[in-house]
Every structure is written in structure tokens, then in C-alpha cells.
Design a protein around this motif. Structure first.
Motif, PDB file in Angstrom:
ATOM      1  N   VAL A  49       0.846  -1.200   0.000  1.00  0.00           N
ATOM      2  CA  VAL A  49       0.000   0.000   0.000  1.00  0.00           C
ATOM      3  C   VAL A  49       0.876   1.242   0.000  1.00  0.00           C
ATOM      4  O   VAL A  49       0.658   2.173  -0.784  1.00  0.00           O
ATOM      5  CB  VAL A  49      -0.967   0.012   1.213  1.00  0.00           C
ATOM      6  N   LEU A  50       1.883   1.272   0.870  1.00  0.00           N
ATOM      7  CA  LEU A  50       2.785   2.428   0.934  1.00  0.00           C
ATOM      8  C   LEU A  50       3.489   2.655  -0.393  1.00  0.00           C
ATOM      9  O   LEU A  50       3.636   3.799  -0.831  1.00  0.00           O
ATOM     10  CB  LEU A  50       3.837   2.232   2.028  1.00  0.00           C
ATOM     11  N   LYS A  51       3.910   1.580  -1.033  1.00  0.00           N
ATOM     12  CA  LYS A  51       4.589   1.724  -2.322  1.00  0.00           C
ATOM     13  C   LYS A  51       3.655   2.356  -3.353  1.00  0.00           C
ATOM     14  O   LYS A  51       4.050   3.247  -4.104  1.00  0.00           O
ATOM     15  CB  LYS A  51       5.092   0.370  -2.814  1.00  0.00           C
ATOM     16  N   LEU A  52       2.394   1.921  -3.385  1.00  0.00           N
ATOM     17  CA  LEU A  52       1.418   2.512  -4.307  1.00  0.00           C
ATOM     18  C   LEU A  52       1.196   3.991  -3.992  1.00  0.00           C
ATOM     19  O   LEU A  52       1.116   4.823  -4.888  1.00  0.00           O
ATOM     20  CB  LEU A  52       0.090   1.755  -4.239  1.00  0.00           C
ATOM     21  N   LEU A  53       1.115   4.316  -2.712  1.00  0.00           N
ATOM     22  CA  LEU A  53       0.845   5.699  -2.318  1.00  0.00           C
ATOM     23  C   LEU A  53       2.056   6.598  -2.520  1.00  0.00           C
ATOM     24  O   LEU A  53       1.907   7.817  -2.615  1.00  0.00           O
ATOM     25  CB  LEU A  53       0.355   5.757  -0.870  1.00  0.00           C
ATOM     26  N   GLN A  54       3.243   6.021  -2.597  1.00  0.00           N
ATOM     27  CA  GLN A  54       4.442   6.815  -2.910  1.00  0.00           C
ATOM     28  C   GLN A  54       4.339   7.367  -4.332  1.00  0.00           C
ATOM     29  O   GLN A  54       4.914   8.402  -4.642  1.00  0.00           O
ATOM     30  CB  GLN A  54       5.703   5.964  -2.777  1.00  0.00           C
ATOM     31  N   GLU A  55       3.591   6.666  -5.188  1.00  0.00           N
ATOM     32  CA  GLU A  55       3.413   7.091  -6.582  1.00  0.00           C
ATOM     33  C   GLU A  55       2.380   8.209  -6.705  1.00  0.00           C
ATOM     34  O   GLU A  55       2.344   8.906  -7.701  1.00  0.00           O
ATOM     35  CB  GLU A  55       3.007   5.900  -7.444  1.00  0.00           C
ATOM     36  N   GLY A  56       1.517   8.345  -5.704  1.00  0.00           N
ATOM     37  CA  GLY A  56       0.505   9.392  -5.707  1.00  0.00           C
ATOM     38  C   GLY A  56      -0.731   8.959  -4.944  1.00  0.00           C
ATOM     39  O   GLY A  56      -0.889   7.785  -4.615  1.00  0.00           O
ATOM     40  N   PRO A  57      -1.621   9.910  -4.644  1.00  0.00           N
ATOM     41  CA  PRO A  57      -2.838   9.607  -3.890  1.00  0.00           C
ATOM     42  C   PRO A  57      -3.723   8.582  -4.612  1.00  0.00           C
ATOM     43  O   PRO A  57      -3.758   8.548  -5.840  1.00  0.00           O
ATOM     44  CB  PRO A  57      -3.556  10.954  -3.799  1.00  0.00           C
ATOM     45  N   CYS A  58      -4.412   7.763  -3.826  1.00  0.00           N
ATOM     46  CA  CYS A  58      -5.323   6.748  -4.365  1.00  0.00           C
ATOM     47  C   CYS A  58      -6.575   6.680  -3.505  1.00  0.00           C
ATOM     48  O   CYS A  58      -6.523   6.914  -2.305  1.00  0.00           O
ATOM     49  CB  CYS A  58      -4.687   5.365  -4.342  1.00  0.00           C
ATOM     50  N   SER A  59      -7.663   6.307  -4.140  1.00  0.00           N
ATOM     51  CA  SER A  59      -8.895   6.040  -3.406  1.00  0.00           C
ATOM     52  C   SER A  59      -8.862   4.598  -2.914  1.00  0.00           C
ATOM     53  O   SER A  59      -8.033   3.788  -3.360  1.00  0.00           O
ATOM     54  CB  SER A  59     -10.106   6.250  -4.313  1.00  0.00           C
ATOM     55  N   LEU A  60      -9.776   4.266  -2.030  1.00  0.00           N
ATOM     56  CA  LEU A  60      -9.893   2.902  -1.538  1.00  0.00           C
ATOM     57  C   LEU A  60     -10.133   1.940  -2.699  1.00  0.00           C
ATOM     58  O   LEU A  60      -9.512   0.876  -2.780  1.00  0.00           O
ATOM     59  CB  LEU A  60     -11.023   2.807  -0.506  1.00  0.00           C
ATOM     60  N   SER A  61     -11.000   2.313  -3.625  1.00  0.00           N
ATOM     61  CA  SER A  61     -11.297   1.458  -4.778  1.00  0.00           C
ATOM     62  C   SER A  61     -10.061   1.225  -5.642  1.00  0.00           C
ATOM     63  O   SER A  61      -9.826   0.105  -6.111  1.00  0.00           O
ATOM     64  CB  SER A  61     -12.405   2.070  -5.633  1.00  0.00           C
TER      65      SER A  61
ATOM     66  N   SER B 239      -5.533  10.920   5.033  1.00  0.00           N
ATOM     67  CA  SER B 239      -6.694  10.842   4.146  1.00  0.00           C
ATOM     68  C   SER B 239      -7.364  12.203   4.064  1.00  0.00           C
ATOM     69  O   SER B 239      -7.251  13.016   4.970  1.00  0.00           O
ATOM     70  CB  SER B 239      -7.685   9.797   4.655  1.00  0.00           C
ATOM     71  N   ARG B 240      -8.036  12.418   2.935  1.00  0.00           N
ATOM     72  CA  ARG B 240      -8.828  13.638   2.762  1.00  0.00           C
ATOM     73  C   ARG B 240     -10.013  13.304   1.872  1.00  0.00           C
ATOM     74  O   ARG B 240      -9.916  12.478   0.974  1.00  0.00           O
ATOM     75  CB  ARG B 240      -7.986  14.774   2.186  1.00  0.00           C
ATOM     76  N   ARG B 241     -11.114  13.970   2.154  1.00  0.00           N
ATOM     77  CA  ARG B 241     -12.345  13.754   1.383  1.00  0.00           C
ATOM     78  C   ARG B 241     -12.268  14.528   0.080  1.00  0.00           C
ATOM     79  O   ARG B 241     -11.835  15.665   0.045  1.00  0.00           O
ATOM     80  CB  ARG B 241     -13.569  14.219   2.168  1.00  0.00           C
ATOM     81  N   GLU B 242     -12.696  13.879  -0.992  1.00  0.00           N
ATOM     82  CA  GLU B 242     -12.848  14.512  -2.300  1.00  0.00           C
ATOM     83  C   GLU B 242     -14.204  14.094  -2.826  1.00  0.00           C
ATOM     84  O   GLU B 242     -14.336  13.002  -3.375  1.00  0.00           O
ATOM     85  CB  GLU B 242     -11.741  14.061  -3.266  1.00  0.00           C
ATOM     86  N   GLY B 243     -15.193  14.930  -2.617  1.00  0.00           N
ATOM     87  CA  GLY B 243     -16.549  14.565  -3.008  1.00  0.00           C
ATOM     88  C   GLY B 243     -17.024  13.368  -2.211  1.00  0.00           C
ATOM     89  O   GLY B 243     -16.973  13.371  -0.995  1.00  0.00           O
ATOM     90  N   ALA B 244     -17.433  12.328  -2.916  1.00  0.00           N
ATOM     91  CA  ALA B 244     -17.930  11.117  -2.253  1.00  0.00           C
ATOM     92  C   ALA B 244     -16.798  10.159  -1.902  1.00  0.00           C
ATOM     93  O   ALA B 244     -17.018   9.170  -1.206  1.00  0.00           O
ATOM     94  CB  ALA B 244     -18.938  10.415  -3.156  1.00  0.00           C
ATOM     95  N   SER B 245     -15.588  10.428  -2.370  1.00  0.00           N
ATOM     96  CA  SER B 245     -14.463   9.525  -2.146  1.00  0.00           C
ATOM     97  C   SER B 245     -13.521  10.051  -1.071  1.00  0.00           C
ATOM     98  O   SER B 245     -13.472  11.242  -0.797  1.00  0.00           O
ATOM     99  CB  SER B 245     -13.646   9.358  -3.437  1.00  0.00           C
ATOM    100  N   THR B 246     -12.764   9.139  -0.511  1.00  0.00           N
ATOM    101  CA  THR B 246     -11.672   9.492   0.381  1.00  0.00           C
ATOM    102  C   THR B 246     -10.388   9.142  -0.339  1.00  0.00           C
ATOM    103  O   THR B 246     -10.234   8.034  -0.844  1.00  0.00           O
ATOM    104  CB  THR B 246     -11.761   8.711   1.708  1.00  0.00           C
ATOM    105  N   MET B 247      -9.480  10.105  -0.416  1.00  0.00           N
ATOM    106  CA  MET B 247      -8.192   9.893  -1.062  1.00  0.00           C
ATOM    107  C   MET B 247      -7.134   9.682   0.018  1.00  0.00           C
ATOM    108  O   MET B 247      -7.105  10.404   1.017  1.00  0.00           O
ATOM    109  CB  MET B 247      -7.819  11.088  -1.937  1.00  0.00           C
TER     110      MET B 247
END
Length: 93
Positions: free
Chosen positions: A18-30, A58-66
């Protein structure tokens, strides 16, 4: 920040992925769920552990959490923790 939570956050391969993916940039749970091929519940659990360790924010973006990496915020001033984590994440697939 409790070092026990940081160590626990880094103690599972899935959380390192998960950390490796997030190092590339923000992601939603989906997005994380799709990339990891895991259930929503499992990804949520790992994100919760990473947030408790201060490694993810985490931060909310509309209906999603990034979700984003927060590694620099817990790193020591000399950057030793960041270098250690970057080295550890190199081998994560």
C-alpha cells in the motif's frame, strides 16, 4: 507519534505494498483495492493501521476518500527513516 504504531504499520507485506502505491501518488480505496486484488474490508484495515502509524493521511474529495503517503511527516530531520523506507520498498512487488 508512538514508534510502536510505526513498527506495526511496517510489519506486514500488504501495508508495504500500500505504501509503495501511495508513494506514486494519492489513491482512493477502490483504486487500492483494484491494484492489490484484495477485499475492501482488508484494504480498509491496512489503511487504518498505516494511518495510526502516521504513515498515511486521508482527505475527502466529493464522495471519495483519497489516501496519500505521509512518510515525510514522520521522518527524522536527517532523512534516515525516509532512506530506510525507500530501500525497503524497492523489493516490494
Amino acid at each position: 507519534l508512538d514508534i510502536v504504531y510505526v513498527v506495526k504499520a511496517l510489519s506486514a507485506d500488504t501495508r508495504l505494498r500500500v505504501l509503495k502505491l501511495l508513494q506514486e501518488g494519492p489513491c482512493s480505496l477502490s483504486e487500492l483495492q483494484q491494484s492489490l486484488g484484495l477485499s475492501r474490508r482488508t484494504v480498509s484495515y491496512h489503511l487504518q493501521v498505516l494511518r495510526r502509524g502516521g504513515l498515511v493521511v486521508s482527505r475527502r474529495e466529493g464522495a471519495s476518500t483519497m489516501y496519500s503517503s505521509a512518510v515525510p511527516s514522520v521522518a527524522d530531520p536527517g532523512g534516515k527513516f525516509e532512506r530506510f523506507l525507500a530501500h525497503a520498498l524497492q523489493d516490494v512487488s
